[in-house]
Structure formats: C-alpha cells, structure tokens
Design an enzyme around this catalytic site. Sequence first.
Site, PDB file in Angstrom:
ATOM      1  N   ASP A 261       0.835  -1.204   0.000  1.00 24.46           N
ATOM      2  CA  ASP A 261       0.000   0.000   0.000  1.00 24.46           C
ATOM      3  C   ASP A 261       0.874   1.260   0.000  1.00 24.46           C
ATOM      4  O   ASP A 261       2.013   1.229   0.463  1.00 24.46           O
ATOM      5  CB  ASP A 261      -0.895  -0.042   1.250  1.00 24.46           C
ATOM      6  CG  ASP A 261      -2.130   0.828   1.114  1.00 24.46           C
ATOM      7  OD1 ASP A 261      -2.350   1.418   0.030  1.00 24.46           O
ATOM      8  OD2 ASP A 261      -2.872   0.933   2.101  1.00 24.46           O
TER       9      ASP A 261
ATOM     10  N   ASN B  47      -9.917  -3.385  -7.393  1.00 25.96           N
ATOM     11  CA  ASN B  47      -9.127  -2.320  -8.030  1.00 25.96           C
ATOM     12  C   ASN B  47      -9.655  -1.897  -9.408  1.00 25.96           C
ATOM     13  O   ASN B  47      -9.246  -0.858  -9.934  1.00 25.96           O
ATOM     14  CB  ASN B  47      -7.649  -2.726  -8.145  1.00 25.96           C
ATOM     15  CG  ASN B  47      -6.919  -2.708  -6.805  1.00 25.96           C
ATOM     16  OD1 ASN B  47      -5.900  -3.373  -6.629  1.00 25.96           O
ATOM     17  ND2 ASN B  47      -7.425  -1.945  -5.831  1.00 25.96           N
TER      18      ASN B  47
END
Length: 259
Positions: free
Chosen positions: A32, A80
């Site tokens: 991340d 995503n």
Amino acid sequence: MFAFFNKKDPADMDDVQLDTNRIPAHIAVIMDGNGRWAKSRHLPRIAGHKEGMNTVKKITIAASDLGVKVLTLYAFSTENWKRPTDEVNYLMQLPVSFFDTFVPDLIKNNVQVQVMGYVDKLPAATQTAVNNAIEETKDCDGMVLNFALNYGSRAEIVTGVQKIAQQVADGQLTVDEIDDTTVDAALMTASLAPYSDPDLLIRTSGEERISNFLMWQIAYSELVFTDVKWPDFTAATLKACIADYQSRDRRFGGIADNK
Ligand code: V0D
C-alpha cells in the site's frame, strides 16, 4: 509532541540482527501507499506504481537472499477495477514491463514466478506476460514469487466451496470427510504447500486492515504494520519487519513452551 510517537514502527529500527534460523518461510505483503507516495511528491499516481514495481524487484532479491521460501505480493485486487481507467490500464502493463526487464534476474536468483487470482479476466497482453514469466522460471527451485492478481479472499473461498460441493455431488467426497485439509486444497494457495499459510503478513503505508487478502490463510500469521509507503520500502525495512516477527511468541492457539 513526542508523546504522539509512542507507537513503535518496525521501520524505525536501524539495520537489525536477525536469527537466520527463524526467517519466516512465507511472507505476504499488502503493498500500500504508491498513490500516497506520488501525491506527496506532486506526481501522478502512476509514478507511484512505477516506483512500486522497482521496489518489488529489490524486495524480491532481498527476500530470496534471506532464505524466504515464498513471497506473496498483493498486486491487484478484485476491487481495483473501480479505479480510473487510465490507472487500471497502466497497472495492466506493469507485468509486461516487469517481464521485459526482470526475468533474467529472477532466473539468475533461481526465483520461480507463480500467480494466484482470476487471471483469465485480465487483458490478453497481461496474461501473456504473466504466463511467459511463469513458463520461463518454472525450473527455478529457489524462492517462489507469488503475485496475487485480480485476487480477493471471499471470491477465492466461494470458488473453493463450489469445488468442494462439486466433489461431493460427484461422489468423490462425503460431507463428513470435509476438513481443514479439504479446504486448504481447494484454495489458490494449495500449490504453495507446505508453505500455503503466510508466517508473516506485512502491510505498508499505515493502514491496519486485511482488505480481503488471504483471510483463511492468515489465521495464525503474525501481522506487522509499518508507516513506510511501498515505494520507500527497502531491504532494511524488510529486515526490521522480520525482526519484529522474531520478537514475538507464536503459539498457534496453544501456550508458550518457554514459559
Ligand atoms: C502496482 C506496487 C509487479 C503495487 C507494485 C497488474 C501495485 C507494482 C507486477 C507483476 C504492480 C505481476 C505479475 C507478474 C509480473 C509482475 C504487478 C500489478 C501491479 C497489477 F507475473 N508489480 N505490479 N502487477 N504494481
């Protein structure tokens, strides 16, 4: 103000001494902070992803050098797709560029590429790059570099349950024969056995949640969260995370045998 810095971050440690006999066999990483890294530099998000891919290369070699058996990297989740089209398109060519620039180094380091996730839903060129990376490294018998691509843990479990139900419907299995081993074998990590379950899960960039990653497999994993954003993650950060792991007392539901 220093009272606010009471939470220890593994990355705050300088180069640490590791017990080479207790390196986690399987490390999984939620990579991340690429977008945040770019934003803080007034760069487009894709610049963060590009730098993030360079970090993947460095950490792959560092983990392999440390004797890690499996490195699982969460590269693209089933969620995503909600990102802007330009960003998704950029992400989808990263395996192509990774393949073009890095496969010789993987082979030199004896690293085998594997992929888990719904790869058949990815663009054809992405699938080709992924399949070429798998094919060209299939004889490497060192570390496995396992990319989670278009992966989600609930979807994985649903697919696994369907497989098991089909085996029962086909008369290959009875209901009371279903156990932990049956479920393990039906999940996408089955090919990583005996290292299917991560010993250590690392999430970068400060968020402390699992986000639909390997939910069955992390039942007894040690979780390490660092504020370091993925593009800033280095071999030293990895070692600090492993040192944090080594400082813990793993019980697997039992009691400590040294107390
Ligand atoms: C962006 C940071 C390597 C996180 C790392 C398609 C997100 C860089 C791959 C890769 C991504 C995947 C499979 C393969 C070879 C390389 C990758 C994606 C994103 C999503 F066989 N980095 N990387 N794939 N990022």
